[in-house]
Design an enzyme around this catalytic site. Structure first.
Site, mmCIF file in Angstrom:
data_model
loop_
_atom_site.group_PDB
_atom_site.id
_atom_site.type_symbol
_atom_site.label_atom_id
_atom_site.label_comp_id
_atom_site.label_asym_id
_atom_site.label_seq_id
_atom_site.Cartn_x
_atom_site.Cartn_y
_atom_site.Cartn_z
ATOM 1 N N ASP A 32 0.853 -1.184 0.000
ATOM 2 C CA ASP A 32 0.000 0.000 0.000
ATOM 3 C C ASP A 32 0.893 1.240 0.000
ATOM 4 O OD1 ASP A 32 -2.055 2.020 0.751
ATOM 5 O OD2 ASP A 32 -3.259 0.250 1.268
ATOM 6 N N GLY A 37 -5.087 4.276 2.362
ATOM 7 C CA GLY A 37 -5.060 3.297 3.437
ATOM 8 C C GLY A 37 -4.583 3.870 4.757
ATOM 9 N N VAL A 58 1.895 0.971 -6.556
ATOM 10 C CA VAL A 58 1.919 -0.018 -7.635
ATOM 11 C C VAL A 58 1.881 0.620 -9.018
ATOM 12 C CG1 VAL A 58 0.880 -1.813 -6.209
ATOM 13 C CG2 VAL A 58 -0.598 -0.355 -7.616
ATOM 14 N N LYS A 106 2.450 -12.643 -14.464
ATOM 15 C CA LYS A 106 3.015 -13.420 -15.569
ATOM 16 C C LYS A 106 4.420 -13.931 -15.210
ATOM 17 C CE LYS A 106 3.985 -12.997 -20.540
ATOM 18 N NZ LYS A 106 5.454 -12.974 -20.542
ATOM 19 N N ALA A 115 -9.892 -6.104 -8.602
ATOM 20 C CA ALA A 115 -11.111 -5.546 -8.020
ATOM 21 C C ALA A 115 -11.706 -4.528 -8.981
ATOM 22 C CB ALA A 115 -10.805 -4.893 -6.683
ATOM 23 N N TYR A 146 -12.738 7.293 -12.310
ATOM 24 C CA TYR A 146 -12.848 6.011 -11.602
ATOM 25 C C TYR A 146 -13.470 4.953 -12.501
ATOM 26 C CZ TYR A 146 -14.067 2.693 -7.870
ATOM 27 O OH TYR A 146 -14.180 1.564 -7.078
ATOM 28 N N THR A 176 -20.282 -1.956 -0.373
ATOM 29 C CA THR A 176 -19.874 -2.813 0.735
ATOM 30 C C THR A 176 -19.633 -1.952 1.968
ATOM 31 O OG1 THR A 176 -18.830 -4.322 -0.843
ATOM 32 C CG2 THR A 176 -18.201 -4.564 1.461
#
Length: 328
Positions: A32, A37, A58, A106, A115, A146, A176
């Site tokens: 993260d 987060g 990332v 890969k 997600a 988004y 959620t």
């Protein structure tokens, strides 16, 4: 022991996934950049010998030493407040970040689950939403950063699956909720509960006739876990089909919290979807999954979590500072 990389590990869903995989006997690598987060979401895992953490973005090249069996890509802003403040970061994590992680999968010969979101359906013209519906999305609207990041994410994931034979899974996550949600992140549940706990009026946008379907986090995590271990590579909706209007939900919150706040109405934001309800026939068929926690039970647990927050957390006007994060 199998080893899994979970990006967005310090976020709401990511942290719950870390818990689930640790409890299932996996070695978990959390990653993260902490733009959304919070380390407190995973602080309880740092003493666990089977958990390790990388502070990394990332969207830049991703390297993890050693073998990986699975990758779950959950790094992304998911709150409208957040992705409107950091639109470029949102686009980059869905595009560059996904590309980097597909390349890692890969190289490691790992199965990867990405997600996605119900937002790929936009403001749907089909109700409830099935996986074969292509959506009604404004690609250049404010929310498009988004929606389109996630649509691209799905496209490149399927390209790697078809061209390279990579083992891929795609989950389309519907609303959620549960423990570790960030207060006042722009989504309706923390917004309503935060307002009720502070004694403020509950804000409904539009006339409140728009609908949402809320899935408790334990059910969502179980659906994701089952999908990862299934043999189905196309997108699958995971959510609770129990639909409710926002106005009715506001009344539920007032009853749950025992407060007597008024409900006030403000203009509906542009491109805000009027209906949101998953068709979960595919999840039932392919995963033998359906939600088990009803809204009354899940909301009671979630409300008790928010009640436990400090006064400083409850009354803070700004919950995230993005000024230090590069948006080039």
């Amino acid at each position: 022991m199998k080893r899994v990389l979970i990006t967005g590990a310090a976020g709401f869903l990511g942290s719950h996934l870390c818990d689930r995989f640790i409890n299932e006997g996996y070695k978990v690598v959390g990653m993260d950049n902490l733009i959304n987060g919070d380390m407190k979401n995973i602080s309880h895992l740092f003493k666990n010998e089977h958990f390790e953490f990388y502070h990394h973005d990332v969207s830049k090249f991703v390297h993890v030493a050693g073998e990986l069996d699975y990758i779950l890509h959950f790094a992304s802003p998911a709150s409208p407040i957040d992705y409107l403040k950091i639109p470029i970061q949102t686009l980059k994590v869905g595009s560059l970040g996904t590309h980097n992680l597909l390349g890692l999968a890969k190289a490691k010969d790992a199965r990867i689950l990405i997600a996605s979101t119900s937002e790929i359906y936009g403001d749907p013209l089909v109700h409830p939403q099935k996986e074969d519906y292509y959506g009604n999305v404004n690609s250049i609207g404010l929310r498009g950063v988004y929606d389109e990041a996630k649509r691209f994410q799905e496209a490149i994931t399927m390209a790697y699956h078809r061209f390279h034979g990579l083992e891929t899974r795609i989950v389309r996550i519907f609303n959620t909720y549960g423990l570790r949600m960030r207060l006042n992140d722009g989504r309706v549940i923390p917004a309503f509960i935060g307002q009720a706990l502070r004694g403020e009026d509950l804000t409904v946008f539009g006339d409140g006739s728009q609908t949402r379907s809320f899935c408790y986090v334990d059910d969502q995590v179980d659906g994701i876990f089952r999908l990862l271990h299934s043999d189905y590579s196309k997108p699958v909706n995971i959510g609770n089909p129990n639909e409710i209007s926002i106005l009715d939900f506001a009344q539920e919150i007032i009853k749950l919290t025992g407060t007597n706040q008024k409900i006030i109405f403000k203009p509906l934001p542009k491109d805000d979807p009027m209906q949101r309800q998953p068709d979960i026939s595919l999840a039932k068929e392919k995963l033998n999954w359906s939600p088990k926690v009803d809204r009354a039970e899940g909301m009671k647990t979630t409300y008790n979590y928010f009640k436990s927050l400090s006064k400083e957390e409850l009354h803070a006007s700004e919950h995230k500072d993005f000024s230090k994060h590069n948006q080039r």
